[in-house]
Design an enzyme around this catalytic site. Structure first.
Site, PDB file in Angstrom:
ATOM      1  N   GLY A   1       0.832  -1.200   0.000  1.00 37.34           N
ATOM      2  CA  GLY A   1       0.000   0.000   0.000  1.00 37.34           C
ATOM      3  C   GLY A   1       0.859   1.240   0.000  1.00 37.34           C
TER       4      GLY A   1
ATOM      5  N   GLY B   1       0.662   5.440   1.270  1.00 38.64           N
ATOM      6  CA  GLY B   1      -0.070   6.547   1.883  1.00 38.64           C
ATOM      7  C   GLY B   1       0.533   7.835   1.389  1.00 38.64           C
TER       8      GLY B   1
ATOM      9  N   PHE C   1       2.735   9.599   2.943  1.00 35.78           N
ATOM     10  CA  PHE C   1       4.124   9.747   3.365  1.00 35.78           C
ATOM     11  C   PHE C   1       4.972   8.512   3.113  1.00 35.78           C
ATOM     12  CE2 PHE C   1       1.495  12.545   5.852  1.00 35.78           C
ATOM     13  CZ  PHE C   1       2.167  13.754   5.723  1.00 35.78           C
ATOM     14  N   ALA C   2       4.332   7.366   3.053  1.00 35.13           N
ATOM     15  CA  ALA C   2       5.108   6.132   3.043  1.00 35.13           C
ATOM     16  C   ALA C   2       4.647   5.183   1.954  1.00 35.13           C
ATOM     17  CB  ALA C   2       4.943   5.439   4.400  1.00 35.13           C
TER      18      ALA C   2
ATOM     19  N   VAL D   1       4.527   0.989   1.584  1.00 34.83           N
ATOM     20  CA  VAL D   1       4.673  -0.186   2.444  1.00 34.83           C
ATOM     21  C   VAL D   1       4.804  -1.433   1.570  1.00 34.83           C
ATOM     22  CG1 VAL D   1       3.638  -1.488   4.348  1.00 34.83           C
ATOM     23  CG2 VAL D   1       3.338   0.995   4.238  1.00 34.83           C
TER      24      VAL D   1
ATOM     25  N   LYS E   1       7.638  -0.485   6.139  1.00 29.40           N
ATOM     26  CA  LYS E   1       7.106   0.852   5.834  1.00 29.40           C
ATOM     27  C   LYS E   1       8.273   1.794   5.598  1.00 29.40           C
ATOM     28  CE  LYS E   1       4.318   4.606   7.769  1.00 29.40           C
ATOM     29  NZ  LYS E   1       3.148   4.982   8.559  1.00 29.40           N
TER      30      LYS E   1
ATOM     31  N   ASP F   1      -5.852  10.461  12.699  1.00 33.12           N
ATOM     32  CA  ASP F   1      -6.031  10.115  11.286  1.00 33.12           C
ATOM     33  C   ASP F   1      -6.805   8.800  11.151  1.00 33.12           C
ATOM     34  OD1 ASP F   1      -5.775  10.688   8.601  1.00 33.12           O
ATOM     35  OD2 ASP F   1      -3.742   9.889   8.407  1.00 33.12           O
TER      36      ASP F   1
END
Ligand code: ADP
Ligand code: MG
Length: 336
Positions: free
Chosen positions: A21, A23, A25-26, A28, A43, A130
């Protein structure tokens, strides 16, 4: 998790096997420990050191909570951090919902797990900041759900449970609690921010619709400030009255009037054991994937972070048809 290791050692120890996945910022990845052949999630975050530090310290302090993702190792250099996390193979909540026949009763279990996790976090004065379907991962099947909460990069530790100052807006527009959008009171971050998000998440999972989503961020914000969302029978008619009551007690403008995690756990929607009258429903996959795409694309932008400063300038001549004075008047009358 004891020491932080040199970043280059990560590749010596693990083999990357594919992406899980992404996001804001990251990214994974699934990875395999070369010696033990065990699988983990890696991550990888570039820069954003303070986010990473927050995440590491909170994951370390919650390592005994089974609903919080486990952190095993950290590799770091000046550019990049790699967090070795427990692998959650079921996927994100909406993905799992889109693939299964899910009843309202099944959903009560997911939300119950979420609320009991938040109860533990909030007890220690930690606000996740979040909570949304992408950050709720499901371990196996929904019918026996084990859930893991991920992504603690925005999390805040409140001092003695006193409200915290609002920093630049964090989160995803349609999940922002109304108090975070007001510019006149900066001491707004309390555990109630997460509970608002539980309301939004519950709404999305039951209907496939994001309750405050407008055509523009401006419209979304105005709808949040008006607490303008729909609970009509054509959308919720098949669900129990308890489900509707549960949502309506979370999506309230005043953080003090909003249910806490403990109150949610005692609410009849989560505490009743019976499943008899509760309806079976299937969310169609295309609805789920379109909601999912919309949610991930509409991550808050830097421009949005200026919004709290500019809220009074949100004029009727712009995208939204709402005058600042109307926002103020309506907001104050609904803010108990
Ligand atoms: P960001 O801080 O960039 O939002 P996240 O920690 O939320 O990053 O991870 C991004 C995505 O990666 C998640 O939404 C999820 O789909 C996937 N993911 C994160 N952690 C795991 C994990 N431990 N196991 C499986 N997938 C994960
Ligand atoms: Mg995330």
């Amino acid at each position: 998790m004891k020491e932080i290791k040199e970043r280059h050692l990560f590749e010596e120890k693990y083999r990357i096997c594919g992406m899980l996945g992404r996001g804001r910022f990251a990214t994974v990845y699934k990875c395999m420990h070369k010696e033990t052949k065990q699988y983990f999630a890696a991550k990888i975050v570039q820069k954003h050191q303070s986010r990473v530090d927050t995440e590491i310290s909170i994951l370390n302090s919650f390592r005994h909570n089974k609903n919080v993702i486990s952190l095993f190792e950290v590799y770091q250099d000046s550019r990049e951090s790699v967090l070795i996390l427990e692998l959650v193979s079921g996927g994100e909540l909406l993905y799992v919902l889109g693939k299964n026949i899910v009843t309202e009763y099944d959903m009560t279990h997911v939300i119950k797990h979420l609320c009991s996790t938040l109860y533990c976090l909030h007890y220690k004065h930690i606000v996740h900041m979040d909570i949304k379907p992408e950050n709720i991962l499901i371990c196996n099947t929904l019918h026996k759900p084990a859930l893991r909460l991920v992504d603690f990069g925005f999390a805040r530790m409140l001092q003695n449970n006193r409200p915290g100052n609002l920093e630049p807006l964090r989160g995803t527009p349609e999940f922002l609690a109304p108090e975070m959008l007001r510019c006149d009171n900066l001491d707004v971050v309390t555990t109630a921010v997460d509970m608002w998000c539980v309301g939004v998440t519950t709404y999305i999972t039951l209907t496939g619709i994001s309750p405050f989503q407008g055509d523009t961020d401006c419209e979304t914000v105005a709808r949040i400030l008006h607490c303008d969302y729909y609970l009509g029978d054509d959308l919720f008619g098949g669900y129990s009255r308890d489900a509707v009551d549960f949502i309506s007690k979370l999506l309230v403008p005043s953080p003090r009037a909003r249910m806490t995690a403990a109150e949610c756990l005692n609410h009849p929607w989560l505490s009743k054991k019976k499943r008899s009258k509760q309806r079976q429903y299937t969310l169609s996959s295309h609805v789920i994937s379109s909601v999912r795409a919309a949610l991930s694309e509409r991550v808050i932008s830097d421009t949005m972070s200026m919004l709290k400063l500019n809220l009074r300038e949100l004029s009727c001549s712009g995208d939204s048809n709402i005058k600042p004075s109307t926002i103020d008047r309506n907001y104050k009358s609904s803010y108990k």
